[in-house]
Scaffold this motif. Structure first.
Motif, PDB file in Angstrom:
ATOM      1  N   ARG A 168      41.793 -35.428  73.563  1.00  0.00           N
ATOM      2  CA  ARG A 168      42.882 -34.468  73.649  1.00  0.00           C
ATOM      3  C   ARG A 168      43.137 -33.867  72.269  1.00  0.00           C
ATOM      4  O   ARG A 168      42.983 -34.544  71.248  1.00  0.00           O
ATOM      5  CB  ARG A 168      44.168 -35.137  74.157  1.00  0.00           C
ATOM      6  N   PRO A 169      43.558 -32.588  72.220  1.00  0.00           N
ATOM      7  CA  PRO A 169      43.962 -32.005  70.935  1.00  0.00           C
ATOM      8  C   PRO A 169      45.178 -32.734  70.369  1.00  0.00           C
ATOM      9  O   PRO A 169      46.108 -33.080  71.111  1.00  0.00           O
ATOM     10  CB  PRO A 169      44.297 -30.554  71.290  1.00  0.00           C
ATOM     11  N   ALA A 170      45.169 -32.983  69.083  1.00  0.00           N
ATOM     12  CA  ALA A 170      46.286 -33.697  68.459  1.00  0.00           C
ATOM     13  C   ALA A 170      47.590 -32.928  68.590  1.00  0.00           C
ATOM     14  O   ALA A 170      48.669 -33.525  68.603  1.00  0.00           O
ATOM     15  CB  ALA A 170      45.969 -33.968  66.995  1.00  0.00           C
ATOM     16  N   LEU A 175      41.787 -40.322  72.749  1.00  0.00           N
ATOM     17  CA  LEU A 175      41.486 -40.015  71.357  1.00  0.00           C
ATOM     18  C   LEU A 175      42.037 -38.634  71.049  1.00  0.00           C
ATOM     19  O   LEU A 175      41.606 -37.639  71.640  1.00  0.00           O
ATOM     20  CB  LEU A 175      39.981 -40.069  71.092  1.00  0.00           C
ATOM     21  N   TYR A 176      42.991 -38.561  70.128  1.00  0.00           N
ATOM     22  CA  TYR A 176      43.608 -37.294  69.740  1.00  0.00           C
ATOM     23  C   TYR A 176      42.887 -36.751  68.507  1.00  0.00           C
ATOM     24  O   TYR A 176      42.826 -37.417  67.462  1.00  0.00           O
ATOM     25  CB  TYR A 176      45.092 -37.484  69.442  1.00  0.00           C
ATOM     26  N   VAL A 177      42.353 -35.537  68.642  1.00  0.00           N
ATOM     27  CA  VAL A 177      41.558 -34.908  67.605  1.00  0.00           C
ATOM     28  C   VAL A 177      42.256 -33.638  67.150  1.00  0.00           C
ATOM     29  O   VAL A 177      42.667 -32.809  67.984  1.00  0.00           O
ATOM     30  CB  VAL A 177      40.137 -34.580  68.107  1.00  0.00           C
ATOM     31  N   ALA A 178      42.410 -33.462  65.854  1.00  0.00           N
ATOM     32  CA  ALA A 178      43.030 -32.252  65.307  1.00  0.00           C
ATOM     33  C   ALA A 178      42.033 -31.099  65.399  1.00  0.00           C
ATOM     34  O   ALA A 178      41.000 -31.107  64.728  1.00  0.00           O
ATOM     35  CB  ALA A 178      43.465 -32.483  63.873  1.00  0.00           C
ATOM     36  N   MET A 179      42.349 -30.107  66.209  1.00  0.00           N
ATOM     37  CA  MET A 179      41.448 -28.978  66.404  1.00  0.00           C
ATOM     38  C   MET A 179      41.484 -28.001  65.242  1.00  0.00           C
ATOM     39  O   MET A 179      40.631 -27.106  65.157  1.00  0.00           O
ATOM     40  CB  MET A 179      41.796 -28.256  67.707  1.00  0.00           C
ATOM     41  N   LEU A 225      50.771 -35.842  64.290  1.00  0.00           N
ATOM     42  CA  LEU A 225      49.761 -36.822  63.895  1.00  0.00           C
ATOM     43  C   LEU A 225      49.112 -36.393  62.589  1.00  0.00           C
ATOM     44  O   LEU A 225      48.860 -35.209  62.375  1.00  0.00           O
ATOM     45  CB  LEU A 225      48.705 -36.961  64.987  1.00  0.00           C
ATOM     46  N   TYR A 226      48.818 -37.361  61.753  1.00  0.00           N
ATOM     47  CA  TYR A 226      48.251 -37.084  60.439  1.00  0.00           C
ATOM     48  C   TYR A 226      46.796 -37.531  60.308  1.00  0.00           C
ATOM     49  O   TYR A 226      46.145 -37.195  59.340  1.00  0.00           O
ATOM     50  CB  TYR A 226      49.088 -37.761  59.351  1.00  0.00           C
ATOM     51  N   ARG A 227      46.315 -38.290  61.270  1.00  0.00           N
ATOM     52  CA  ARG A 227      44.933 -38.753  61.258  1.00  0.00           C
ATOM     53  C   ARG A 227      44.393 -38.750  62.680  1.00  0.00           C
ATOM     54  O   ARG A 227      45.152 -38.589  63.638  1.00  0.00           O
ATOM     55  CB  ARG A 227      44.822 -40.172  60.681  1.00  0.00           C
ATOM     56  N   LEU A 228      43.087 -38.924  62.799  1.00  0.00           N
ATOM     57  CA  LEU A 228      42.485 -39.192  64.091  1.00  0.00           C
ATOM     58  C   LEU A 228      43.213 -40.379  64.714  1.00  0.00           C
ATOM     59  O   LEU A 228      43.408 -41.411  64.069  1.00  0.00           O
ATOM     60  CB  LEU A 228      40.999 -39.522  63.902  1.00  0.00           C
ATOM     61  N   THR A 229      43.644 -40.240  65.964  1.00  0.00           N
ATOM     62  CA  THR A 229      44.521 -41.241  66.572  1.00  0.00           C
ATOM     63  C   THR A 229      43.985 -41.655  67.935  1.00  0.00           C
ATOM     64  O   THR A 229      43.565 -40.819  68.733  1.00  0.00           O
ATOM     65  CB  THR A 229      45.950 -40.699  66.730  1.00  0.00           C
ATOM     66  N   TYR A 230      44.022 -42.966  68.187  1.00  0.00           N
ATOM     67  CA  TYR A 230      43.605 -43.539  69.465  1.00  0.00           C
ATOM     68  C   TYR A 230      44.791 -44.291  70.051  1.00  0.00           C
ATOM     69  O   TYR A 230      45.466 -45.053  69.351  1.00  0.00           O
ATOM     70  CB  TYR A 230      42.426 -44.486  69.266  1.00  0.00           C
ATOM     71  N   GLU A 231      45.046 -44.072  71.341  1.00  0.00           N
ATOM     72  CA  GLU A 231      46.112 -44.793  72.041  1.00  0.00           C
ATOM     73  C   GLU A 231      45.574 -45.331  73.361  1.00  0.00           C
ATOM     74  O   GLU A 231      44.764 -44.686  74.020  1.00  0.00           O
ATOM     75  CB  GLU A 231      47.313 -43.887  72.314  1.00  0.00           C
ATOM     76  N   ASN A 232      46.039 -46.541  73.733  1.00  0.00           N
ATOM     77  CA  ASN A 232      45.689 -47.082  75.045  1.00  0.00           C
ATOM     78  C   ASN A 232      46.856 -46.919  75.993  1.00  0.00           C
ATOM     79  O   ASN A 232      47.915 -46.395  75.632  1.00  0.00           O
ATOM     80  CB  ASN A 232      45.249 -48.546  74.931  1.00  0.00           C
ATOM     81  N   ALA A 233      46.665 -47.357  77.229  1.00  0.00           N
ATOM     82  CA  ALA A 233      47.686 -47.151  78.257  1.00  0.00           C
ATOM     83  C   ALA A 233      48.968 -47.911  77.960  1.00  0.00           C
ATOM     84  O   ALA A 233      50.044 -47.531  78.433  1.00  0.00           O
ATOM     85  CB  ALA A 233      47.132 -47.562  79.621  1.00  0.00           C
ATOM     86  N   SER A 253      48.777 -32.208  61.838  1.00  0.00           N
ATOM     87  CA  SER A 253      48.075 -31.367  62.799  1.00  0.00           C
ATOM     88  C   SER A 253      49.002 -30.245  63.239  1.00  0.00           C
ATOM     89  O   SER A 253      50.099 -30.487  63.761  1.00  0.00           O
ATOM     90  CB  SER A 253      47.651 -32.199  64.010  1.00  0.00           C
ATOM     91  N   ARG A 254      48.571 -28.989  63.025  1.00  0.00           N
ATOM     92  CA  ARG A 254      49.390 -27.842  63.387  1.00  0.00           C
ATOM     93  C   ARG A 254      49.289 -27.585  64.885  1.00  0.00           C
ATOM     94  O   ARG A 254      48.258 -27.799  65.509  1.00  0.00           O
ATOM     95  CB  ARG A 254      48.928 -26.590  62.624  1.00  0.00           C
TER      96      ARG A 254
END
Length: 346
Positions: free
Chosen positions: A258-260, A231-235, A267-275, A327-328
């Motif tokens: 992880r930080p976006a 889960l990538y989160v914009a800090m 990334l422009y939104r909260l993002t989820y990626e699988n393997a 996300s900066r």
């Protein structure tokens, strides 16, 4: 297409010659056209997509719809026409439920929706993550251990058993036969046939999964060996950090936050990626992250992820400030962080 047209033409030529076995009415040509349009062409199209491996989501959706109509809607309709007691649950001409069953229809619809939820999401998981459908001739190419499969091994069969159970309580006891048939099928033929095919296709991975997830009784927390996610989160976004903190505080299973800014793309939104590289963003990403918490949060996430529900909630979230923003890579200054906090509070 040429073969299909030829066969339809041959059928229309031979049908009038079939008397007295087949007696045609005045509108039989119209019936033939409707049959071709409603049955033959969709069936051939589905077969073409299946052979080419195209549109697994559409294939799974069509199969689920047909199964629901043939195995649930049709039996209930036949029982309703044969048993006046079932009709007492339906609203009267004034749109209100009969006084002897106040609110029964609303409760029935909600319980049926709750029973169907794991099965519908599991079918979608087969298509989106596994690249296949529930039918044996069109199976997933990958072992699916995410979604409902992280909690129970037979979510679709469990949904069918629960659906018939609820319908039997509210509509007619004869529908309990469907519950019994689902359990017998799942514990008997399906366990033997599907287990053998899964063992042949996925080997030790299937055995490990089978030993960690029960067939019928769901786990409260997801299986530890389930497919991992990130889960990538914009800090640099206060609202996003709050969502990330909420997820992290509930000790997610097989989920990394992880930080976006660490993602190779902007990334422009909260993002989820699988393997496997599949990606979800916005509320769909949050719904995916909820699957890593426990069964209650997972069911909330599955509900959010339903197409109509997700689109509506995403529009509402965007209207309240959760819209896309890049996300900066650099950390926000103190003044920027203070402004973001004030914006979130407002």
């Amino acid at each position: 297409p040429l073969v299909t047209v030829l066969l339809v033409w041959v059928d229309m030529v031979l049908m009038p010659l079939a008397e007295p076995v087949v007696v045609l009415g005045a509108w039989w040509v119209l019936g033939e056209v409707v049959g071709v349009a409603v049955c033959l062409i969709p069936a051939l199209t589905l077969a073409f997509w299946t052979r080419r491996g195209l549109l697994p989501g559409v294939r799974g959706g069509v199969q689920a719809l047909l199964f629901l109509v043939l195995m649930v809607v049709l039996p209930v309709y036949l029982l309703a026409t044969a048993s006046p007691g079932i009709m007492a649950l339906l609203p009267g001409p004034d749109g209100l439920s009969p006084p002897e069953y106040p609110g029964a229809l609303s409760v029935l619809v909600q319980l049926l929706a709750l029973a169907c939820l794991p099965g519908v999401v599991a079918a979608r998981e087969f298509a989106v993550v596994g690249g296949g459908t529930p039918l044996p001739y069109d199976p997933p190419a990958r072992l699916v251990t995410s979604g409902p499969y992280a909690y129970v091994r037979n979510p679709m069969q469990l949904s069918m058993a629960l659906l018939y159970l609820v319908a039997g309580v509210f509509l007619h006891p004869v529908l309990f036969v469907g519950t019994a048939a689902s359990l017998v099928y799942g514990a008997g033929f399906a366990s033997w046939d599907e287990g053998g095919r899964m063992r042949e296709r996925f080997g030790s991975d299937w055995e490990v999964y089978r030993s960690g997830v029960r067939s019928w009784i769901p786990r409260l927390r997801p299986w530890e060996g389930r497919a991992e996610g990130v889960l990538y989160v914009a800090m640099d976004c206060g609202m996003c950090r709050g969502v990330g903190s909420m997820v992290a505080s509930r000790r997610p299973t097989a989920l990394r936050l992880r930080p976006a800014a660490e993602h190779p793309e902007v990334l422009y939104r909260l993002t989820y990626e699988n393997a496997a590289g599949d990606r979800w963003s916005g509320l769909a990403a949050l719904a995916r992250a909820m699957e890593h918490l426990h069964l209650g949060w997972a069911m909330v996430g599955w509900t959010i992820s339903l197409p109509g529900v997700r689109w509506t909630l995403q529009l509402c979230a965007d209207a309240f400030g959760a819209g896309p923003r890049p996300s900066r890579r650099e950390s926000p200054t103190l003044a920027e962080a203070e402004r973001e906090r004030e914006d979130v509070d407002t």
